[in-house]
Design a protein around this motif. Structure first.
Motif, PDB file in Angstrom:
ATOM      1  N   GLU A 107       0.863  -1.264  -0.052  1.00 56.76           N
ATOM      2  CA  GLU A 107       0.011   0.021  -0.047  1.00 56.76           C
ATOM      3  C   GLU A 107       0.852   1.396   0.010  1.00 56.76           C
ATOM      4  O   GLU A 107       0.473   2.150  -0.652  1.00 56.76           O
ATOM      5  CB  GLU A 107      -0.880  -0.022   1.184  1.00 56.76           C
ATOM      6  CG  GLU A 107      -2.127  -0.917   1.317  1.00 56.76           C
ATOM      7  CD  GLU A 107      -3.054  -1.085  -0.086  1.00 56.76           C
ATOM      8  OE1 GLU A 107      -3.108   0.208  -0.606  1.00 56.76           O
ATOM      9  OE2 GLU A 107      -3.103  -1.890  -0.803  1.00 56.76           O
ATOM     10  N   LYS A 110       1.917   1.978  -3.505  1.00 57.95           N
ATOM     11  CA  LYS A 110       0.852   2.427  -4.179  1.00 57.95           C
ATOM     12  C   LYS A 110       0.592   3.791  -3.861  1.00 57.95           C
ATOM     13  O   LYS A 110       0.360   4.762  -5.021  1.00 57.95           O
ATOM     14  CB  LYS A 110      -0.393   1.557  -3.859  1.00 57.95           C
ATOM     15  CG  LYS A 110      -0.306   0.276  -4.625  1.00 57.95           C
ATOM     16  CD  LYS A 110      -1.622  -0.526  -4.367  1.00 57.95           C
ATOM     17  CE  LYS A 110      -1.702  -2.086  -4.734  1.00 57.95           C
ATOM     18  NZ  LYS A 110      -2.509  -2.766  -4.093  1.00 57.95           N
ATOM     19  N   SER A 113       2.820   5.998  -5.875  1.00 59.22           N
ATOM     20  CA  SER A 113       2.450   5.961  -7.328  1.00 59.22           C
ATOM     21  C   SER A 113       3.604   4.919  -8.154  1.00 59.22           C
ATOM     22  O   SER A 113       3.672   4.950  -9.026  1.00 59.22           O
ATOM     23  CB  SER A 113       2.654   7.370  -7.934  1.00 59.22           C
ATOM     24  OG  SER A 113       1.727   8.072  -7.334  1.00 59.22           O
ATOM     25  N   THR A 115       4.435   1.351  -9.607  1.00 57.47           N
ATOM     26  CA  THR A 115       3.490   0.105 -10.318  1.00 57.47           C
ATOM     27  C   THR A 115       3.908  -1.318  -9.835  1.00 57.47           C
ATOM     28  O   THR A 115       5.149  -1.596  -9.839  1.00 57.47           O
ATOM     29  CB  THR A 115       3.733   0.141 -11.854  1.00 57.47           C
ATOM     30  OG1 THR A 115       3.591   1.513 -12.419  1.00 57.47           O
ATOM     31  CG2 THR A 115       3.039  -0.794 -12.721  1.00 57.47           C
ATOM     32  N   GLN A 116       2.813  -1.959  -9.424  1.00 57.98           N
ATOM     33  CA  GLN A 116       3.357  -3.230  -9.164  1.00 57.98           C
ATOM     34  C   GLN A 116       3.483  -3.963  -9.955  1.00 57.98           C
ATOM     35  O   GLN A 116       2.949  -4.188 -11.152  1.00 57.98           O
ATOM     36  CB  GLN A 116       1.716  -3.812  -8.194  1.00 57.98           C
ATOM     37  CG  GLN A 116       2.039  -5.132  -7.647  1.00 57.98           C
ATOM     38  CD  GLN A 116       0.825  -5.521  -6.707  1.00 57.98           C
ATOM     39  OE1 GLN A 116       0.011  -4.946  -6.607  1.00 57.98           O
ATOM     40  NE2 GLN A 116       0.912  -6.675  -5.903  1.00 57.98           N
TER      41      GLN A 116
END
Length: 148
Positions: A107, A110, A113, A115-116
């Motif tokens: 989290e 995320k 910003s 990218t997973q």
């Protein structure tokens, strides 16, 4: 391409996980910097294409105390364009709190910003052969996402 792998470990299990991930990244000809979380400034991730954190979960869902500055600073970064992955060891004995730190660091990425690049990986205690294969697949996905 380069990667930064950060780990927090009391038992050595997460350092082992970080070592496995670093070795797998090197097989892809990725330059890897692996550091312990209390010795790492979150801003160092700005210099990496792939960012990986391997945290432990303490007691009933607590984040690693020695990594709180890193965790808080991570959320304030702008990691747009960076690929991230989170993998960690925990103990299923803790039930719903099993490897909670893995999700919380996801989290935080995320919020920054990033990218997973691969689904979070949660390992029970020390990594065994099956976990090494899971971490290899995790690493392959991170590299593929970074190459896009």
């Amino acid at each position: 391409m380069n990667a930064h792998v950060v780990y927090a470990s009391i038992t050595g299990n997460n350092e082992d996980i970080a070592d496995i991930i670093s070795d797998q990244l090197k097989k892809h000809d990725i330059d890897v910097n692996e550091t312990e979380i209390s010795q790492t400034d979150a801003e160092e991730l700005l210099d990496a294409d792939i960012c990986v954190v391997c945290p432990y979960t303490y007691d009933e869902g607590a984040l690693p105390e020695e990594g709180m500055d890193f965790y808080e600073d991570l959320q304030d970064l702008d990691l747009t364009g960076k690929i991230y992955g989170v993998a960690g060891s925990g103990d299923v004995f803790y039930g719903d709190d099993f490897n909670k730190a893995v999700d919380e660091y996801g989290e935080a990425f995320k919020a920054a910003s990033a990218t997973q690049g691969a689904e979070n990986v949660k390992i029970d205690l020390e990594p065994v052969e099956e976990d090494v294969e899971t971490l290899a697949a995790f690493t392959d996905k991170l590299v593929a996402a970074a190459e896009k």
